[in-house]
Scaffold this motif. Structure first.
Motif, short mmCIF file in Angstrom:
data_model
loop_
_atom_site.label_atom_id
_atom_site.label_comp_id
_atom_site.label_asym_id
_atom_site.label_seq_id
_atom_site.Cartn_x
_atom_site.Cartn_y
_atom_site.Cartn_z
N LEU A 211 0.82 -1.21 0.00
CA LEU A 211 0.00 0.00 0.00
C LEU A 211 0.85 1.26 0.00
O LEU A 211 0.46 2.28 -0.57
CB LEU A 211 -0.93 -0.01 1.21
CG LEU A 211 -2.04 -1.06 1.21
CD1 LEU A 211 -2.84 -0.99 2.50
CD2 LEU A 211 -2.96 -0.87 0.01
N ARG A 212 2.02 1.18 0.64
CA ARG A 212 2.90 2.36 0.70
C ARG A 212 3.55 2.63 -0.66
O ARG A 212 3.88 3.79 -0.96
CB ARG A 212 3.97 2.15 1.77
CG ARG A 212 4.76 3.41 2.09
CD ARG A 212 5.61 3.25 3.33
NE ARG A 212 6.57 2.15 3.21
CZ ARG A 212 6.51 1.02 3.91
NH1 ARG A 212 5.53 0.84 4.79
NH2 ARG A 212 7.42 0.07 3.75
N GLU A 213 3.73 1.61 -1.47
CA GLU A 213 4.31 1.75 -2.80
C GLU A 213 3.32 1.22 -3.83
O GLU A 213 3.49 0.13 -4.38
CB GLU A 213 5.64 0.98 -2.88
CG GLU A 213 6.65 1.41 -1.83
CD GLU A 213 7.88 0.52 -1.81
OE1 GLU A 213 7.93 -0.40 -2.65
OE2 GLU A 213 8.77 0.75 -0.98
N PRO A 214 2.28 1.98 -4.12
CA PRO A 214 1.17 1.46 -4.95
C PRO A 214 1.44 1.49 -6.44
O PRO A 214 0.75 2.15 -7.22
CB PRO A 214 0.01 2.40 -4.58
CG PRO A 214 0.68 3.70 -4.27
CD PRO A 214 2.01 3.35 -3.64
N ASP A 215 2.46 0.75 -6.88
CA ASP A 215 2.65 0.60 -8.32
C ASP A 215 1.77 -0.55 -8.81
O ASP A 215 1.04 -1.18 -8.04
CB ASP A 215 4.12 0.37 -8.66
CG ASP A 215 4.72 -0.82 -7.93
OD1 ASP A 215 3.95 -1.58 -7.30
OD2 ASP A 215 5.95 -1.00 -7.96
N ALA A 216 1.82 -0.83 -10.11
CA ALA A 216 0.92 -1.83 -10.69
C ALA A 216 1.15 -3.22 -10.11
O ALA A 216 0.20 -3.94 -9.79
CB ALA A 216 1.08 -1.85 -12.21
N ALA A 217 2.43 -3.61 -9.96
CA ALA A 217 2.73 -4.95 -9.45
C ALA A 217 2.27 -5.10 -8.00
O ALA A 217 1.68 -6.12 -7.62
CB ALA A 217 4.22 -5.23 -9.57
N ASN A 218 2.53 -4.08 -7.17
CA ASN A 218 2.13 -4.15 -5.77
C ASN A 218 0.61 -4.15 -5.63
O ASN A 218 0.06 -4.85 -4.77
CB ASN A 218 2.73 -2.98 -5.00
CG ASN A 218 4.22 -3.14 -4.78
OD1 ASN A 218 4.77 -4.22 -4.93
ND2 ASN A 218 4.89 -2.06 -4.44
N LEU A 219 -0.07 -3.36 -6.45
CA LEU A 219 -1.53 -3.35 -6.39
C LEU A 219 -2.12 -4.69 -6.83
O LEU A 219 -3.13 -5.14 -6.30
CB LEU A 219 -2.08 -2.23 -7.26
CG LEU A 219 -1.89 -0.80 -6.74
CD1 LEU A 219 -2.47 0.21 -7.72
CD2 LEU A 219 -2.52 -0.63 -5.36
N SER B 45 -1.49 -6.20 -12.48
CA SER B 45 -0.04 -6.00 -12.46
C SER B 45 0.47 -5.45 -13.78
O SER B 45 1.44 -4.68 -13.81
CB SER B 45 0.68 -7.31 -12.12
OG SER B 45 0.28 -7.78 -10.85
N SER B 46 -0.15 -5.86 -14.88
CA SER B 46 0.27 -5.37 -16.19
C SER B 46 -0.39 -4.07 -16.59
O SER B 46 -0.07 -3.52 -17.65
CB SER B 46 -0.01 -6.44 -17.25
OG SER B 46 -1.39 -6.75 -17.31
N GLY B 47 -1.32 -3.57 -15.78
CA GLY B 47 -1.98 -2.29 -16.08
C GLY B 47 -3.14 -2.39 -17.03
O GLY B 47 -3.65 -1.35 -17.49
N LEU B 48 -3.61 -3.60 -17.36
CA LEU B 48 -4.74 -3.74 -18.28
C LEU B 48 -6.04 -3.28 -17.65
O LEU B 48 -6.96 -2.84 -18.36
CB LEU B 48 -4.87 -5.20 -18.74
CG LEU B 48 -3.71 -5.74 -19.59
CD1 LEU B 48 -3.94 -7.21 -19.92
CD2 LEU B 48 -3.57 -4.93 -20.87
#
Length: 368
Positions: free
Chosen positions: A254-262, A320-323
């Motif tokens: 949650l602290r680093e909400p990039d696509a893979a972490n989300l 994770s891939s942003g789709l």
């Protein structure tokens, strides 16, 4: 009340038996997989039980979810088969009335699943990754058992050594056969040796030995030495190395909400929501069919679990891939399953059916 207590006792017996069976099956499968990894040099053979324990702990949320789902389906199927459900329905109980005792039984299990998937799952994966990483990055000398020939991690060296210290940092009667990058073959023997760290590289310092070097042209060169050093290991293991995605704590995701972490956080949150939805699915879809027997409900249970679980994993890769975004995916999958399960339960609660609706329409047309 008799109704609530009888339902919870039935569910408790079925859940306990199902959990033992599933735990035994998963434990056997993971044991075979761990032994295979140890035979391939991926796991320390002395740490097999430790790796197995951490792996089983990490799989417990999935085991508990499936055990809860199967126990509810089996309990309701037995009640339909033994006409117990008909008795309860005839006495004024509705199908929706079963939701309260089932939820009262299931809520502690749902809480345990949520806590384990958010906290125990990443911790267990981190422990397994740490054990694997330490074993894979150990020095070549540490790979060797006394009195046995052993290949190095790169496969270009063969060691033979007698260890004479408990920590394995010193040895005697050392033999090393290696193939260099340029094609030269060397055979080194020494009376003793020790491990030393020079900067970030691990070296084996040999004492009182001989070195035979064979070039590509088959010319040989023999030399004797009092002390000779050869690199045998990589950089030491960093205590704060980059963690694998499944090993990261939930608050880090949650602290680093990039696509893979989300995507990983959505999978963990989805596991807890999946357990809740399975409770509704089991109550809404389980019916009594004497012709199908137990096999029909069991087949549906396993198919629904595998299908839902695969959609959860597929959604993780999409996020994770942003789709697709995390919130739209959660609403689409878990919200959609929750709404569909409630609608199905509501339909069965009121006894609605397509055949009855068509008959009512025909009757209304004939009356008109």
């Amino acid at each position: 009340m008799l109704f609530h207590s009888s339902i919870r006792k039935e569910l408790a017996r079925s859940f306990g038996a199902t959990l033992v069976v599933l735990f035994t099956i998963v434990l056997t499968m993971l044991l075979i997989r761990t032994l295979g990894a140890a035979s391939q040099g991926q796991v320390n053979p002395q740490e097999i039980m430790l790796v197995l324990g951490y792996t089983v702990i990490g799989r417990m949320p999935t085991i508990l979810t499936l055990a809860l789902f199967i126990s509810i389906v089996f309990s309701l199927s037995r009640m339909y088969r033994d006409s117990e459900m008909i008795i309860w329905l005839s006495s004024g109980r509705s199908l929706g009335g079963f939701l309260s005792p089932i939820l009262r039984f299931a809520w502690p299990i749902l809480v345990v699943i949520t806590l384990m998937v958010f906290f125990v799952w990443p911790w267990a994966n981190a422990q397994v990754d740490d054990l694997r990483d330490r074993f894979e990055r150990r020095g070549d000398l540490e790979r060797v058992a006394p009195g046995q020939f052993q290949e190095s991690s790169s496969g270009r060296r063969v060691f033979f050594i007698d260890k004479d210290t408990a920590d394995g940092t010193e040895g005697r009667n050392i033999f090393i056969s290696s193939v260099e990058d340029d094609g030269r073959e060397t055979v080194t023997s020494a009376r003793s040796g020790r491990i030393e760290w020079l900067g970030e590289r691990q070296f084996l310092m040999l004492n009182n030995g001989q070195r035979l070097e064979t070039s590509v042209e088959d010319t040989q060169k023999v030399s004797e030495f009092e002390e000779y050093g050869t690199q045998i290991g990589n950089a030491p293991l960093s205590p704060r190395g980059a963690q694998a995605l499944k090993s990261r704590p939930s608050w880090t995701l949650l602290r680093e909400p990039d696509a893979a972490n989300l995507g990983e956080f959505g999978w963990r949150l989805g596991m807890s929501l999946t357990a809740v939805n399975f409770v509704l699915i089991a109550l809404a879809t389980t019916t009594g069919n004497p012709r199908a027997g137990r096999g029909g409900n069991l087949f549906f249970t396993l198919f629904a679990f595998v299908f839902y679980y695969n959609l959860l994993n597929l959604g993780q890769s999409w996020v994770s891939s942003g789709l697709v975004g995390l919130v739209p995916f959660m609403l689409m999958l878990h919200g959609g399953v929750f709404a569909l399960s409630l609608a199905w339960l509501y339909k069965r609660h009121h006894g609605w059916s397509l055949r009855g609706w068509l008959a009512a329409q025909r009757q209304a047309r004939s009356a008109a």
